[in-house]
Structures are given as structure tokens and as C-alpha cells.
Motif scaffolding. Structure first.
Motif, mmCIF file in Angstrom:
data_model
loop_
_atom_site.group_PDB
_atom_site.id
_atom_site.type_symbol
_atom_site.label_atom_id
_atom_site.label_comp_id
_atom_site.label_asym_id
_atom_site.label_seq_id
_atom_site.Cartn_x
_atom_site.Cartn_y
_atom_site.Cartn_z
ATOM 1 N N ASP A 192 82.366 1.810 -7.792
ATOM 2 C CA ASP A 192 82.718 2.430 -6.508
ATOM 3 C C ASP A 192 83.682 3.596 -6.706
ATOM 4 N N GLU A 193 83.178 4.797 -6.502
ATOM 5 C CA GLU A 193 83.991 6.014 -6.596
ATOM 6 C C GLU A 193 84.989 5.951 -7.749
ATOM 7 N N PRO A 194 84.490 5.949 -8.962
ATOM 8 C CA PRO A 194 85.346 5.701 -10.134
ATOM 9 C C PRO A 194 86.360 6.809 -10.394
ATOM 10 N N GLY A 216 76.793 9.844 0.468
ATOM 11 C CA GLY A 216 76.797 9.785 1.926
ATOM 12 C C GLY A 216 78.182 10.029 2.474
ATOM 13 N N PRO A 217 78.256 10.339 3.761
ATOM 14 C CA PRO A 217 79.553 10.650 4.379
ATOM 15 C C PRO A 217 80.497 9.450 4.338
ATOM 16 N N SER A 218 81.757 9.729 4.577
ATOM 17 C CA SER A 218 82.785 8.697 4.603
ATOM 18 C C SER A 218 82.530 7.693 5.725
ATOM 19 N N GLY A 219 82.766 6.424 5.419
ATOM 20 C CA GLY A 219 82.682 5.398 6.452
ATOM 21 C C GLY A 219 81.271 4.950 6.787
ATOM 22 N N THR A 220 80.307 5.232 5.909
ATOM 23 C CA THR A 220 78.924 4.847 6.216
ATOM 24 C C THR A 220 78.527 3.528 5.573
ATOM 25 N N GLY A 221 79.446 2.893 4.869
ATOM 26 C CA GLY A 221 79.151 1.553 4.350
ATOM 27 C C GLY A 221 78.796 1.508 2.874
ATOM 28 N N LYS A 222 79.047 2.578 2.143
ATOM 29 C CA LYS A 222 78.707 2.606 0.709
ATOM 30 C C LYS A 222 79.525 1.560 -0.057
ATOM 31 N N SER A 223 80.847 1.591 0.141
ATOM 32 C CA SER A 223 81.696 0.599 -0.531
ATOM 33 C C SER A 223 81.349 -0.801 -0.069
ATOM 34 N N THR A 224 81.128 -0.948 1.226
ATOM 35 C CA THR A 224 80.817 -2.269 1.781
ATOM 36 C C THR A 224 79.557 -2.834 1.145
ATOM 37 N N LEU A 225 78.552 -1.983 0.907
ATOM 38 C CA LEU A 225 77.320 -2.447 0.263
ATOM 39 C C LEU A 225 77.639 -3.004 -1.128
ATOM 40 N N ARG A 260 78.681 -7.158 9.391
ATOM 41 C CA ARG A 260 79.385 -6.688 10.590
ATOM 42 C C ARG A 260 80.869 -6.883 10.397
ATOM 43 N N PHE A 261 81.651 -5.937 10.881
ATOM 44 C CA PHE A 261 83.091 -6.166 11.041
ATOM 45 C C PHE A 261 83.321 -6.202 12.539
ATOM 46 N N GLY A 262 83.571 -7.369 13.073
ATOM 47 C CA GLY A 262 83.711 -7.510 14.524
ATOM 48 C C GLY A 262 82.405 -7.143 15.196
ATOM 49 N N GLU A 263 82.464 -6.213 16.123
ATOM 50 C CA GLU A 263 81.278 -5.808 16.863
ATOM 51 C C GLU A 263 80.462 -4.775 16.104
ATOM 52 N N ARG A 264 81.112 -4.127 15.116
ATOM 53 C CA ARG A 264 80.457 -2.992 14.459
ATOM 54 C C ARG A 264 79.547 -3.457 13.321
ATOM 55 N N THR A 265 78.345 -2.932 13.317
ATOM 56 C CA THR A 265 77.426 -3.199 12.215
ATOM 57 C C THR A 265 77.661 -2.161 11.132
ATOM 58 N N ILE A 266 78.103 -2.620 9.972
ATOM 59 C CA ILE A 266 78.446 -1.695 8.887
ATOM 60 C C ILE A 266 77.266 -1.524 7.939
ATOM 61 N N LEU A 267 76.561 -2.630 7.658
ATOM 62 C CA LEU A 267 75.326 -2.551 6.876
ATOM 63 C C LEU A 267 74.213 -3.071 7.768
ATOM 64 N N THR A 318 79.469 7.770 -5.638
ATOM 65 C CA THR A 318 80.314 8.875 -6.099
ATOM 66 C C THR A 318 80.184 10.083 -5.182
ATOM 67 N N HIS A 319 81.217 10.895 -5.194
ATOM 68 C CA HIS A 319 81.177 12.174 -4.484
ATOM 69 C C HIS A 319 81.009 13.327 -5.470
ATOM 70 N N GLU A 320 80.870 12.974 -6.778
ATOM 71 C CA GLU A 320 80.677 13.995 -7.817
ATOM 72 C C GLU A 320 79.185 14.313 -7.907
HETATM 73 N N1 LIG Z 1 87.879 -5.166 6.199
HETATM 74 C C1 LIG Z 1 87.393 -4.354 7.139
HETATM 75 N N2 LIG Z 1 87.595 -4.636 8.447
HETATM 76 C C2 LIG Z 1 87.092 -3.842 9.424
HETATM 77 N N3 LIG Z 1 86.388 -2.730 9.185
HETATM 78 C C3 LIG Z 1 86.149 -2.393 7.911
HETATM 79 C C4 LIG Z 1 86.630 -3.186 6.815
HETATM 80 N N4 LIG Z 1 86.236 -2.601 5.665
HETATM 81 C C5 LIG Z 1 85.553 -1.498 6.015
HETATM 82 N N5 LIG Z 1 85.490 -1.365 7.350
HETATM 83 C C6 LIG Z 1 84.789 -0.301 8.088
HETATM 84 O O1 LIG Z 1 83.470 -0.241 7.639
HETATM 85 C C7 LIG Z 1 82.994 1.094 7.602
HETATM 86 C C8 LIG Z 1 82.392 1.368 6.252
HETATM 87 O O2 LIG Z 1 83.406 1.372 5.277
HETATM 88 P P1 LIG Z 1 83.118 1.681 3.752
HETATM 89 O O3 LIG Z 1 84.387 1.581 3.041
HETATM 90 O O4 LIG Z 1 81.981 0.860 3.290
HETATM 91 O O5 LIG Z 1 82.636 3.201 3.820
HETATM 92 P P2 LIG Z 1 82.322 4.180 2.641
HETATM 93 O O6 LIG Z 1 80.949 4.675 2.878
HETATM 94 O O7 LIG Z 1 82.610 3.555 1.334
HETATM 95 O O8 LIG Z 1 83.341 5.384 2.899
HETATM 96 P P3 LIG Z 1 84.186 6.258 1.875
HETATM 97 O O9 LIG Z 1 83.258 7.333 1.393
HETATM 98 O O10 LIG Z 1 85.281 6.809 2.717
HETATM 99 O O11 LIG Z 1 84.668 5.373 0.794
HETATM 100 C C9 LIG Z 1 84.195 1.973 7.901
HETATM 101 O O12 LIG Z 1 84.077 2.423 9.219
HETATM 102 C C10 LIG Z 1 85.376 1.049 7.771
HETATM 103 O O13 LIG Z 1 86.367 1.403 8.715
#
Ligand SMILES: Nc1ncnc2c1ncn2[C@@H]1O[C@H](COP(=O)(O)OP(=O)(O)OP(=O)(O)O)[C@@H](O)[C@H]1O
Ligand SMILES: [Mg+2]
Lengths: 247, 223
Positions: A169-171, A39-48, A15-22, A200-202
Motif C-alpha cells: 500500500d503506497e510504499p 485511483g483518486p484519494s478515498g476510493t477504497g484502494k487501501s481498504t481493498l 461498509r463503514f457505517g452507512e457508507r459503502t467503501i468497497l 501507488t501514485h507513482e
Molecule cells: N476505519 C474507518 N472508519 C470509517 N471510514 C473509513 C475508515 N477507513 C477508511 N475509511 C473511509 O473509507 C474511504 C476509503 O478509504 P481508503 O483509505 O481505502 O482510500 P484510498 O483509496 O486508499 O485513498 P488514498 O489514496 O488517500 O490512500 C475513505 O473515504 C475513508 O474516509
């Protein structure tokens, strides 16, 4: 090459704050398996990926690499270090050590973390520099290298670790189009003997390299399967929409 | 003539004999202060429990009080507290005072430089399994040092000039020597002017080094 064992991820929560990212991710990776996450942008791929190396600290869940099991909620400093020493990371922005030459970027962890002798580390670095096509640029600092060259050093640094899992991550997304090909070529070669988790987006690259593709949306793995199934017979409406959009 | 140039010229070799003492105090203080400052900065950046709070107070105190007061505290105050310090001489007290005083300032500028290093450098080091201290020593500090170097050299210049305060602890350095000479000749203007000119020359020489260094630093890590 590396002594591969399986990887187990159970209920990974971030979670980042209130938001569940994974949202409690479960995933098993077989030794030698190459998995691509789309997957689309902001869905948590990098976070995973970042959570698996504890670059972001997961809030709950279990990460198992080989015989190491780390319970995220109570991971100690030592466990985190041990986990990081079994994984390697290739960053979107390369993240090379700015004060180290290409060769030193590769040897740094070998001498400092793995306690290899300088001579052995240098020999290994030279072999890797040749493999990544930079045999003549070993003494160059990152600032003097092109984006493509920097990312190849980034991959070389990760290769040198002989990690049980390479996280990529997105090399190519920070690269000028002219350098994308050489980096993807290198990754194809590395993938022949390395367990990998690649974002990757490729899509063409994903299709070629993946044993399995995961489609993520909203912090969950919505659909998974071999490339043929994902690209030709997508089931979930979100995946269908996503593929049309990138398509 | 108002200013006796001939007398001034004759004083120059006399005062110059004390330059090694001045530079010696400055270089020793600077060397110890640098190591101390790096350690203090690391404690603050890594937020080491308890130590972080202590270091914060330390830095606040040494930046928040005049150097002269600190020197007096060490020279006159310390022996009252620690009998072992009774034999402390002026030079030692000055070196301790200058070291602690400047380490506080330099810690802050090193800390600032460390905090300015891109997050990717930390993450890269963490990803290959380096400990925080390994990362700090091998990746972060070398880069931060290049950022902080011009500022640190400024502090060194300041430190050299501040050694003149050792005079107040009874140390015969350049100021002390000039004072003695002038006491005999009653030519205070000439004597202190010579001291000023020698300081000025030292600082100018260092400023030259500093400019050259900045050019080189701008090219660092590019080849
Ligand atoms: N340090 C952080 N603090 C707060 N929110 C964060 C933080 N890092 C990421 N997020 C949020 O977590 C969500 C997932 O981010 P993440 O980078 O994992 O997405 P992604 O799937 O890799 O997207 P992209 O394809 O754009 O790289 C996003 O909404 C982002 O705003
Ligand atoms: Mg991302």
C-alpha cells in the motif's frame, strides 16, 4: 521461489457505517501476476488491500488464495489467521516492530509463526538483508534507520514470508523524495518472482511493473487493462480526468 | 535534650535487622502482582468474554477500598470463610493483600500503556500471521513495559511503604520492632523516627535507580 497459485475475490463488500467503501469487488489474480491499483484519494484502494488481509473486516464476499477459501461474512478466527499466513503486507508507514532490530523484524514471523529454527531464520534474514542492501544494518532498531531503509526492511519482512500474495500500500508516499528511488528499485526486483497487488501514485513505476492496472473510483474497479491501454487509451471519463490530473 | 540521638543510633542496627523482612514482603508481592497485573491488563485489552467483566469488578474493588480493610479481610475474615485459611500467618496475609491490591493499580497502568501503543504495531503483527497472544507477548507488552516502567516503580515504592501495615496483622516488621523497643524505653519519637529515616533512605535509593532508568528508557530501541 514461492509456490504461487491463483487468487479469487468475489463480491467483496465493505461498509463503514452507512457508507459503502468497497462495492462488491470481483478480481482474479493469476500466479505471478503483478497488479497495480490507481485511483483518486478515498476510493477504497487501501481498504481493498486491508480487507484481503482482514486488517479491516469485509462485510461480505469471498476471498480465495490457493486452496483456501474464506467467506468474509462468517470467517472464523482460524480462517482469518490462515489467510493472513498466505499474504504479506507492506505498509505505507512501514509499521516495523519498534522493539525489534532490522534482522529481528525479518525473523520474527519465521520463528514465531512458521516455527523455523532461530539459526535457519537468521540465515534467511541475512540473505534478505543483503538483498535489500542493509547487510551492515541488521542490528539497528527502526528508530535509527532512514525512511527508505525502514521501508526496505518492511519489504524484506514481507519477502521472508514467501507469501502467495504480497499486498503493498503506497510504499513510497510517506518517504522523502530522496529515498523513493531505492524502494522502487527493490520492489522491481521483488516483483520478478512474487504475485503482487500494489497501490501507488507513482505512475511511471506502475507502468513499468504492472502486468495489469486497475483504476478504482467510488469503491469499484471502473477500468482495467495492460498499462499501455490504461495510459494511452483510457476509456472511462473518470480515468481520463484522473490521468490528466496526475499527469 | 528533646531527641536522644545516642538512643536513636543504638536503635538503628536493631531496626535494620527487619529490613530484609520488609523488602522480602515487598519484592514477593511486587513480583506476583506484576505477573497478575499483566494478565489482568491483557484480559481487559483483548476484551475476553466474561473474564473482562470479572476483572473490571476485581480492579474496581481493590482500587475502591482501603488497603487496611483488605488486609483485615484476608487476615481475620478469610479463616471464617475457608477453614483451610485458619493457619494463615500475618506475613502471608499481608503478601496476599498487598499483591491483590497493587495488581489492580498496576493492571490499570499496564492497560493504559498497552492502549498507547501505535495501531501500526498490531496491524504489522496481524499481517504476518501472529495470534493475538503472540503479538501481545512479543511486540505489544515489551513496548508497553517501557512506557509503564516508571509508574510501576512508583507503585513498588508505595508497596514498600505499605508493608508497614503488616504491623496491624501482628507481624513484627520494622514498625513492630520499633513499637516493642519504645514500649520499654518510652522513647516513641526516637523509635518511630528511626523507622521513618530507614524507609526514607530505601525510597531515596530507589528514586535514584528510577531516574537512571528513565534516562536509559528514553534511549531504548535506538541504535
Ligand atoms: N476505519 C474507518 N472508519 C470509517 N471510514 C473509513 C475508515 N477507513 C477508511 N475509511 C473511509 O473509507 C474511504 C476509503 O478509504 P481508503 O483509505 O481505502 O482510500 P484510498 O483509496 O486508499 O485513498 P488514498 O489514496 O488517500 O490512500 C475513505 O473515504 C475513508 O474516509
Ligand atoms: Mg490509501
Amino acid at each position: 521461489m514461492s509456490c504461487d497459485t491463483g487468487i479469487r475475490i468475489e463480491g467483496l463488500l465493505k461498509r463503514f457505517g452507512e457508507r459503502t467503501i468497497l462495492d462488491r469487488i470481483n478480481l482474479d489474480i493469476a500466479p505471478g501476476e503483478r497488479i497495480v491499483i490507481i485511483g483518486p484519494s478515498g476510493t477504497g484502494k487501501s481498504t481493498l488491500l486491508r480487507c484481503l488481509a482482514f486488517l479491516d473486516r469485509p462485510d461480505a464476499g469471498l476471498i480465495g488464495v490457493g486452496d483456501l477459501e474464506v467467506e468474509a461474512s462468517k470467517a472464523s478466527r482460524r480462517e482469518i489467521l490462515a489467510l493472513r499466513r498466505r499474504t504479506a503486507f507492506v505498509f505505507q508507514n512501514y509499521a516495523l516492530f519498534a522493539n525489534k532490530t532490522a534482522r529481528q523484524n525479518i525473523t520474527e514471523a519465521l520463528t514465531v509463526v512458521k516455527r523455523m529454527s532461530q539459526a535457519d531464520a537468521d540465515a534467511r534474514a541475512d540473505a534478505i538483508l543483503a538483498e535489500i542492501g542493509l547487510a551492515d544494518r541488521g542490528d539497528a532498531y527502526p528508530a535509527a534507520l532512514s525512511g527508505g531503509q525502514q521501508q526496505r526492511v518492511g519489504i524484506g519482512r514481507a519477502m521472508a514470508l514467501e507469501a502467495e500474495l504480497m499486498l503493498v500500500d503506497e510504499p513510497t508516499s510517506a518517504l522523502d523524495p530522496e529515498w523513493v528511488g531505492e524502494v522502487l528499485d527493490l520492489l522491481r526486483r521483488v516483483a520478478a518472482h512474487q504475485t503482487m497487488l500494489i497501490v501507488t501514485h507513482e505512475m511511471q513505476f506502475a507502468r513499468e511493473i504492472a502486468d495489469r492496472i486497475l483504476f478504482m473510483d467510488g469503491g469499484r474497479i471502473v477500468e482495467e487493462g495492460p498499462p499501455a491501454a490504461i495510459f494511452e487509451r483510457p476509456q472511462d471519463a473518470r480515468l481520463q480526468t484522473f490521468l490528466r490530473r496526475v499527469g | 535534650m528533646v531527641v536522644d540521638l545516642e538512643y536513636m543510633a543504638s536503635l538503628v542496627p536493631v531496626i535494620l535487622r527487619y529490613v530484609p523482612l520488609t523488602l522480602g514482603m515487598a519484592i514477593i508481592s511486587m513480583a506476583i502482582a506484576l505477573v497478575l497485573a499483566a494478565a489482568l491488563a491483557i484480559v481487559r485489552v483483548l476484551r475476553v468474554p466474561v473474564a473482562d467483566r470479572i476483572v473490571a469488578v476485581y480492579i474496581s474493588f481493590f482500587r475502591g477500598t482501603p488497603l487496611l480493610v483488605q488486609l483485615f479481610l484476608f487476615y481475620y475474615g478469610l479463616p471464617q470463610l475457608l477453614p483451610a485459611a485458619r493457619s494463615i500467618d500475618g506475613v502471608t496475609a499481608a503478601v496476599i493483600g498487598l499483591t491483590l491490591h497493587f495488581s489492580a493499580y498496576m493492571a490499570e497502568s499496564i492497560r493504559g500503556a498497552i492502549l498507547g501503543i501505535d495501531r501500526s504495531q498490531w496491524e504489522a503483527g496481524a499481517s504476518v500471521g501472529m495470534t493475538e497472544l503472540q503479538l501481545m507477548r512479543r511486540i505489544i507488552l515489551p513496548q508497553a513495559a517501557r512506557v509503564a516502567a516508571p509508574t510501576l516503580l512508583n507503585y513498588f515504592i508505595d508497596l514498600i511503604k505499605s508493608t508497614s501495615l503488616a504491623f496491624t496483622l501482628g507481624v513484627t516488621e520494622m514498625m513492630g520492632a520499633a513499637q516493642k523497643e519504645a514500649a520499654g524505653s518510652f522513647r516513641y519519637l526516637e523509635a518511630f523516627l528511626v523507622v521513618a529515616l530507614i524507609y526514607w533512605a530505601i525510597v531515596e535509593a530507589l528514586s535514584f535507580v528510577q531516574r537512571r532508568m528513565e534516562v536509559r528508557l528514553a534511549r531504548a530501541f535506538v541504535r
